[in-house]
Design a protein around this motif. Structure first.
Motif, mmCIF file in Angstrom:
data_model
loop_
_atom_site.group_PDB
_atom_site.id
_atom_site.type_symbol
_atom_site.label_atom_id
_atom_site.label_comp_id
_atom_site.label_asym_id
_atom_site.label_seq_id
_atom_site.Cartn_x
_atom_site.Cartn_y
_atom_site.Cartn_z
ATOM 1 N N VAL A 98 -11.737 -2.178 2.607
ATOM 2 C CA VAL A 98 -11.146 -1.038 1.904
ATOM 3 C C VAL A 98 -9.813 -1.477 1.306
ATOM 4 O O VAL A 98 -8.913 -1.894 2.014
ATOM 5 C CB VAL A 98 -10.912 0.152 2.868
ATOM 6 N N ASN A 99 -9.726 -1.406 -0.007
ATOM 7 C CA ASN A 99 -8.486 -1.879 -0.631
ATOM 8 C C ASN A 99 -7.902 -0.826 -1.574
ATOM 9 O O ASN A 99 -8.596 0.083 -2.035
ATOM 10 C CB ASN A 99 -8.725 -3.184 -1.388
ATOM 11 N N THR A 100 -6.630 -0.982 -1.857
ATOM 12 C CA THR A 100 -5.926 -0.090 -2.782
ATOM 13 C C THR A 100 -5.310 -0.929 -3.888
ATOM 14 O O THR A 100 -5.248 -2.155 -3.794
ATOM 15 C CB THR A 100 -4.792 0.659 -2.053
ATOM 16 N N ALA A 115 6.020 -5.102 -11.282
ATOM 17 C CA ALA A 115 6.321 -3.887 -12.039
ATOM 18 C C ALA A 115 5.073 -3.116 -12.469
ATOM 19 O O ALA A 115 5.176 -1.986 -12.950
ATOM 20 C CB ALA A 115 7.147 -4.241 -13.279
ATOM 21 N N ILE A 116 3.887 -3.712 -12.315
ATOM 22 C CA ILE A 116 2.652 -3.016 -12.677
ATOM 23 C C ILE A 116 2.422 -1.877 -11.679
ATOM 24 O O ILE A 116 2.353 -2.106 -10.474
ATOM 25 C CB ILE A 116 1.446 -3.986 -12.691
ATOM 26 N N LYS A 117 2.288 -0.654 -12.181
ATOM 27 C CA LYS A 117 2.282 0.532 -11.317
ATOM 28 C C LYS A 117 0.900 1.000 -10.881
ATOM 29 O O LYS A 117 0.749 1.595 -9.816
ATOM 30 C CB LYS A 117 2.997 1.692 -12.028
ATOM 31 N N SER A 118 -0.107 0.765 -11.714
ATOM 32 C CA SER A 118 -1.445 1.243 -11.376
ATOM 33 C C SER A 118 -2.497 0.438 -12.126
ATOM 34 O O SER A 118 -2.176 -0.342 -13.028
ATOM 35 C CB SER A 118 -1.582 2.723 -11.734
ATOM 36 N N ALA A 119 -3.753 0.673 -11.772
ATOM 37 C CA ALA A 119 -4.847 -0.040 -12.430
ATOM 38 C C ALA A 119 -4.969 0.361 -13.902
ATOM 39 O O ALA A 119 -5.557 -0.371 -14.709
ATOM 40 C CB ALA A 119 -6.157 0.246 -11.708
ATOM 41 N N ASN A 120 -4.391 1.494 -14.267
ATOM 42 C CA ASN A 120 -4.442 1.971 -15.653
ATOM 43 C C ASN A 120 -3.145 1.705 -16.412
ATOM 44 O O ASN A 120 -2.986 2.149 -17.544
ATOM 45 C CB ASN A 120 -4.744 3.468 -15.686
ATOM 46 N N PHE A 132 -6.196 -9.006 -11.715
ATOM 47 C CA PHE A 132 -7.004 -9.917 -12.532
ATOM 48 C C PHE A 132 -7.573 -9.177 -13.743
ATOM 49 O O PHE A 132 -7.560 -9.690 -14.861
ATOM 50 C CB PHE A 132 -8.164 -10.490 -11.709
ATOM 51 N N GLN A 133 -8.082 -7.982 -13.496
ATOM 52 C CA GLN A 133 -8.695 -7.205 -14.576
ATOM 53 C C GLN A 133 -7.653 -6.811 -15.629
ATOM 54 O O GLN A 133 -7.913 -6.893 -16.839
ATOM 55 C CB GLN A 133 -9.356 -5.938 -14.014
ATOM 56 N N ILE A 134 -6.483 -6.389 -15.176
ATOM 57 C CA ILE A 134 -5.422 -5.986 -16.109
ATOM 58 C C ILE A 134 -5.014 -7.161 -17.005
ATOM 59 O O ILE A 134 -4.868 -7.009 -18.225
ATOM 60 C CB ILE A 134 -4.196 -5.446 -15.329
#
Length: 303
Positions: free
Chosen positions: A126-128, A178-183, A77-79
């Motif tokens: 606890v989430n990842t 395909a999104i790999k990370s929060a950054n 959501f943030q991305i």
């Protein structure tokens, strides 16, 4: 194919008008993409507002005062909310469907919160990032996409979207996965056309098929001895003409590509036996055109 079919059904000979509608309907695919993708952002916003208002109630429960914010803080959501490419596209295309029809967002949010996916996701404190991403992909695939009310809304908005919905949703799911990370900042709103040549192909195939229909139909007339022309489904005749048009007037398109594409179109849009019928005609025609050297393809591996 559908534009040519529409011209036949309407008895229209105004190619310019139909071509404009063809490009309009293709252009609208991007609006559909943005509407579907922005539904995720709006669902998050709606839940954020709901949690805030609930916490401000005079007789708020302890759970309402300190709500579980795992859902609204989901990384995906943030991305999406902070993505420049998406924000600019929404602004440029003036996509405000959910502002005008927020009852659909409420409907979708309720469906989300009633789902087993949501219950399972919220039960884990606890989430990842991987869990966030997989949850949104599953939510979009299993709750949002199949929603009948949403489908009816989209169908009523633009009838041409009926065939575009699976394509758009499949692409969105592929992008989310395909999104790999929060950054990860690689997310981009896709272009409608790969390049100008891609767009030119749409126009050229449409025009060359329309302007040469009589000539193109002659190529398969004697290949259907057991079929009266009136008995052949109109969609099949259009598919045959378009395929033959690619054989004869688009030297850079490989024969196998044309064959595969139109057989898939026949399976999707025509009668159960159409793909077999069309495959038989085109297969024989290709051999004949190659033998007579009437079909010329340029480039390596194009035959």
């Amino acid at each position: 194919m559908q534009s040519i079919y529409a011209m036949h059904q309407n008895g229209s000979d105004n190619m310019e008008k139909e071509e404009k509608f063809l490009f309009y309907s293709i252009d609208a695919i991007q609006d559909l993409y943005l509407i579907m993708l922005s539904s995720l952002i709006e669902i998050c916003k709606k839940e954020t507002v709901f949690l805030h208002l609930s916490s401000q109630k005079h007789l708020a429960t302890p759970e309402e005062r300190n709500p579980n914010e795992k859902f609204i803080k989901n990384s995906i959501f943030q991305i999406l909310a902070e993505n420049n490419s998406l924000s600019i596209a929404l602004e440029n295309r003036k996509i405000n469907n959910w502002t005008l029809n927020d009852d659909y967002i409420i409907l979708l949010l309720n469906a989300v919160k009633e789902s087993k996916l949501y219950a399972k996701y919220m039960s884990n404190s606890v989430n990842t990032f991987e869990e966030d991403r997989d949850f949104i992909v599953a939510l979009f695939t299993e709750v949002i996409v199949p929603n009948e009310k949403l489908y009816e809304y989209l169908e009523d908005d633009k009838l041409t979207w009926v065939d575009d919905i699976p394509l758009v949703n499949t692409h969105i799911i592929k992008q989310l996965k395909a999104i790999k990370s929060a950054n990860d900042e690689s997310f981009r709103v896709p272009k409608l056309y790969k390049d100008n040549e891609d767009k030119d192909f749409v126009r050229d195939l449409f025009r060359k098929t329309i302007l040469n229909e009589r000539e193109l139909s002659k190529e398969y007339d004697d290949k259907t001895p057991n079929w009266d022309s009136e008995r052949i489904a109109e969609i099949d005749t259009i598919i045959l003409k378009m395929a033959i048009c690619e054989f004869l007037k688009f030297p850079s398109i490989p024969v196998k590509v044309t064959l595969n594409e139109y057989l898939e179109v026949a399976k999707e849009y025509s009668t159960p036996k159409s793909s077999i019928f069309i495959n038989g005609i085109l297969d024989n025609l290709v051999k004949e055109l190659q033998a007579s050297k009437k079909m010329v393809k340029v480039g390596r591996g194009l035959m």
